[in-house]
Structures are given as C-alpha cells and as structure tokens.
Design a protein around this motif. Sequence first.
Motif, PDB file in Angstrom:
ATOM      1  N   ALA A   1      17.129   2.182   1.341  1.00 25.98           N
ATOM      2  CA  ALA A   1      16.071   1.286   1.816  1.00 25.98           C
ATOM      3  C   ALA A   1      14.782   1.510   1.033  1.00 25.98           C
ATOM      4  N   PHE A   2      14.469   2.769   0.749  1.00 28.89           N
ATOM      5  CA  PHE A   2      13.270   3.067  -0.035  1.00 28.89           C
ATOM      6  C   PHE A   2      13.390   2.519  -1.454  1.00 28.89           C
ATOM      7  N   ASN A   3      14.564   2.683  -2.047  1.00 30.88           N
ATOM      8  CA  ASN A   3      14.795   2.169  -3.402  1.00 30.88           C
ATOM      9  C   ASN A   3      14.600   0.660  -3.444  1.00 30.88           C
ATOM     10  N   ARG A   4      15.105  -0.031  -2.423  1.00 29.35           N
ATOM     11  CA  ARG A   4      14.967  -1.487  -2.373  1.00 29.35           C
ATOM     12  C   ARG A   4      13.503  -1.888  -2.257  1.00 29.35           C
ATOM     13  N   ALA A   5      12.766  -1.215  -1.382  1.00 26.16           N
ATOM     14  CA  ALA A   5      11.349  -1.537  -1.212  1.00 26.16           C
ATOM     15  C   ALA A   5      10.554  -1.224  -2.476  1.00 26.16           C
ATOM     16  N   PHE A   6      10.842  -0.085  -3.096  1.00 28.82           N
ATOM     17  CA  PHE A   6      10.120   0.324  -4.295  1.00 28.82           C
ATOM     18  C   PHE A   6      10.374  -0.660  -5.442  1.00 28.82           C
ATOM     19  N   ARG A   7      11.643  -1.036  -5.619  1.00 29.64           N
ATOM     20  CA  ARG A   7      11.976  -2.014  -6.662  1.00 29.64           C
ATOM     21  C   ARG A   7      11.302  -3.364  -6.398  1.00 29.64           C
ATOM     22  N   GLY A   8      11.218  -3.727  -5.116  1.00 29.97           N
ATOM     23  CA  GLY A   8      10.597  -5.000  -4.781  1.00 29.97           C
ATOM     24  C   GLY A   8       9.133  -5.077  -5.182  1.00 29.97           C
ATOM     25  N   ILE A   9       8.457  -3.936  -5.182  1.00 33.51           N
ATOM     26  CA  ILE A   9       7.041  -3.904  -5.553  1.00 33.51           C
ATOM     27  C   ILE A   9       6.843  -3.614  -7.036  1.00 33.51           C
ATOM     28  N   HIS A  10       7.568  -2.636  -7.553  1.00 32.17           N
ATOM     29  CA  HIS A  10       7.308  -2.153  -8.912  1.00 32.17           C
ATOM     30  C   HIS A  10       8.293  -2.675  -9.954  1.00 32.17           C
TER      31      HIS A  10
ATOM     32  N   ALA B   1       6.749  14.637  -6.916  1.00 36.26           N
ATOM     33  CA  ALA B   1       7.439  14.691  -5.629  1.00 36.26           C
ATOM     34  C   ALA B   1       8.858  14.163  -5.763  1.00 36.26           C
ATOM     35  N   LYS B   2       9.760  14.653  -4.911  1.00 36.14           N
ATOM     36  CA  LYS B   2      11.144  14.213  -4.925  1.00 36.14           C
ATOM     37  C   LYS B   2      11.281  12.864  -4.211  1.00 36.14           C
ATOM     38  N   VAL B   3      12.237  12.046  -4.670  1.00 36.83           N
ATOM     39  CA  VAL B   3      12.426  10.704  -4.125  1.00 36.83           C
ATOM     40  C   VAL B   3      12.685  10.755  -2.626  1.00 36.83           C
ATOM     41  N   LEU B   4      13.566  11.631  -2.175  1.00 40.36           N
ATOM     42  CA  LEU B   4      13.901  11.699  -0.757  1.00 40.36           C
ATOM     43  C   LEU B   4      12.684  12.088   0.074  1.00 40.36           C
ATOM     44  N   ASP B   5      11.894  13.023  -0.417  1.00 40.56           N
ATOM     45  CA  ASP B   5      10.697  13.450   0.315  1.00 40.56           C
ATOM     46  C   ASP B   5       9.694  12.299   0.448  1.00 40.56           C
TER      47      ASP B   5
ATOM     48  N   ARG C   1       0.833  -1.203   0.000  1.00 41.67           N
ATOM     49  CA  ARG C   1       0.000   0.000   0.000  1.00 41.67           C
ATOM     50  C   ARG C   1       0.871   1.258   0.000  1.00 41.67           C
ATOM     51  N   ARG C   2       1.923   1.251   0.806  1.00 42.33           N
ATOM     52  CA  ARG C   2       2.794   2.424   0.853  1.00 42.33           C
ATOM     53  C   ARG C   2       3.485   2.653  -0.488  1.00 42.33           C
ATOM     54  N   MET C   3       3.938   1.599  -1.125  1.00 35.83           N
ATOM     55  CA  MET C   3       4.628   1.761  -2.405  1.00 35.83           C
ATOM     56  C   MET C   3       3.652   2.132  -3.521  1.00 35.83           C
ATOM     57  N   THR C   4       2.402   1.722  -3.411  1.00 35.88           N
ATOM     58  CA  THR C   4       1.389   2.164  -4.368  1.00 35.88           C
ATOM     59  C   THR C   4       1.193   3.674  -4.275  1.00 35.88           C
ATOM     60  N   LYS C   5       1.065   4.170  -3.043  1.00 38.51           N
ATOM     61  CA  LYS C   5       0.888   5.607  -2.841  1.00 38.51           C
ATOM     62  C   LYS C   5       2.163   6.378  -3.184  1.00 38.51           C
ATOM     63  N   ALA C   6       3.322   5.766  -2.900  1.00 45.35           N
ATOM     64  CA  ALA C   6       4.591   6.420  -3.230  1.00 45.35           C
ATOM     65  C   ALA C   6       4.736   6.612  -4.729  1.00 45.35           C
ATOM     66  N   ALA C   7       4.322   5.622  -5.510  1.00 43.03           N
ATOM     67  CA  ALA C   7       4.411   5.731  -6.964  1.00 43.03           C
ATOM     68  C   ALA C   7       3.550   6.887  -7.474  1.00 43.03           C
ATOM     69  N   LEU C   8       2.359   7.048  -6.914  1.00 39.33           N
ATOM     70  CA  LEU C   8       1.489   8.150  -7.326  1.00 39.33           C
ATOM     71  C   LEU C   8       2.120   9.499  -6.978  1.00 39.33           C
ATOM     72  N   ASP C   9       2.732   9.584  -5.793  1.00 39.07           N
ATOM     73  CA  ASP C   9       3.389  10.833  -5.403  1.00 39.07           C
ATOM     74  C   ASP C   9       4.528  11.175  -6.357  1.00 39.07           C
ATOM     75  N   LEU C  10       5.318  10.194  -6.715  1.00 35.25           N
ATOM     76  CA  LEU C  10       6.452  10.423  -7.620  1.00 35.25           C
ATOM     77  C   LEU C  10       5.965  10.841  -9.004  1.00 35.25           C
ATOM     78  N   GLN C  11       4.889  10.214  -9.467  1.00 37.31           N
ATOM     79  CA  GLN C  11       4.344  10.581 -10.770  1.00 37.31           C
ATOM     80  C   GLN C  11       3.793  12.007 -10.765  1.00 37.31           C
ATOM     81  N   ASN C  12       3.416  12.475  -9.583  1.00 40.58           N
ATOM     82  CA  ASN C  12       2.898  13.845  -9.454  1.00 40.58           C
ATOM     83  C   ASN C  12       4.002  14.861  -9.188  1.00 40.58           C
TER      84      ASN C  12
END
Length: 285
Positions: A86-95, A70-74, A57-68
């Motif tokens: 750690a965020f990059n690893r989690a994001f890659r694991g989902i997407h 938002a900066k990766v660090l934020d 769920r967090r990575m789903t919402k994170a992807a929408l924020d990035l597409q809109n």
Amino acid sequence: MDWVKQLNQALAYIEANLEGEIHLERAAQLACCSTYHFQRMFTYLAGIPLSEYIRRRRMTKAALDLQNGAKVLDVALKYGYDSPTAFNRAFRGIHGVAPSSAKEPGVQLCSFQPISFVITIKGEVALNYRIEHKEAFRIVGIHAPMEKEIERNFQTVPKLWEEIASGGILPKLLPLMNGQLSGVLGVCACGEKEDWRYWIAVASDAPSGEFDAYTIPAFTWAIFPGSGPMPGAIQELEKRIATEWLPTSGYEFADGPDVEVYFTPDPKQATFEVWVPVCKGTETK
C-alpha cells in the motif's frame, strides 16, 4: 479574519499529525464546522480533496526520510501504512518511482509544501441570497450511504440520480410532494451524529409508502438561487458560497444537511437553489 484563522488552525493540526492518526472530526472542530463542510471548504479553496492533500504531504515527508537513510518498512509504518504494498502504491502515485529508488542519485521526486489559506474576496459578480428560518420538515424518497471521505462519493450520488431517472421512480415520488419546499430535493444528510446519506426526495407529510422518510431539523438557512447546465453550475455556485460569501457574512456552516432544490427537470439548463444551514459565528451550533 477569524474564519481564515480557524481553517489554518485545522491545517496546523493536520500537519502536526502526519506521522500519526488524523481525526477529521478534530480538524473540523478547529475549523468551527462539521466534518462534511470542512472537507468541502478545503476542496473549494485548495483545488484538491483533503485526503489527497494529506497523502501528498505524507509522501513528501516520506521521501525526505528515505533519502536520509530510513528503511522502507519503517517509513511506511510511520505514515500509517500497514503494508509495504500500500505504501509503494501511494509513493508511486505521488513521485512516480518506487520508495526503494528515492535515495538513488539523480532521482526526481515531488515536494508538496504545507498549505496556508489567505482569502482575497473579489466579488465582481453579485451573489444573490436570502436568510430564512425553517421549522423541521419531513422528506420522503430514496437514499444511499455516503463515505466519510467525501471524494469517495463522486460515483454514489450520480448513480442515485441515474436510478431516479431510469427506474420510473420520479413519477411515483412527485405526487407525494406537499411540504414546505416545492421541487425535487438532493439532500446531503451528513451530520456529526448520524450515518451519512444522500437523499433524493420531496418534502411531504403524506404516507411514505414504498419510500423512506427523513426529518430535516429546524435551521436558519442561507439560500442561493442558481441556473445553468448541471453539474457544473451548482458546483460553481457552491464554490462561490464557500469562498466569497461565507468569509465576510458573519455566519458559519451549521452541523446540518445541505439541500439542493431543483425546480426544472432539464439538466442542460436547470433552475435550482442551494440551501446551506448556518449560524452566527457566536452561536452554539
């Protein structure tokens, strides 16, 4: 059905706190059960561990924020990741792609929507059980610490059973058995007010000797017999308890240990019982 309503209240709490800290104890409180039982029920009903659902769920919402824009660090900080790595690893694991690629034209991302439980009780096959009250009893044996996110324990428990099987421990333990239960016990002592531990033990009031002792408090127990090859047979029975018996039983999981009682040593065709601590839905746990 109150039981389903309670679970969905817990999920609503999780959804509302994806951008902050999620306290599993609070979610479990809303679901009217212990943290341990809440995680187990979720896994049985959803088919995935609770921590993985939260990550999706967090990575789903994170992807929408990035597409809109938002900066990766934020975005990493927003969803509880202290480091971009750690965020990059989690994001890659989902997407399957890096966060920096999320807003590229044509990039394929995954979307996992919020879960809401609606329970349909089938009941084609009888589920035998009995209800018994037991006073507190003592067990002696060996134990290992368990993590609060229960899927992290998938290696801990099998390793402890391997230690019992290969270390010559069982022949020393069995002669101590003289308590209320006859059989080798697997006990998940995961109450809200204790350090979580998994025990392999026997019921005994004899001196513990080289082993450790633990007292299982008095509880009302729902007891389910089972048999079959391990660990699949007991996992399937536990799933049926949570999804078939519990919703219509009038009982809720109490904040106490889960007990597995093994009557036969052959894991290919085990005979066992699952003891679940329960209380009436209107009782204080």
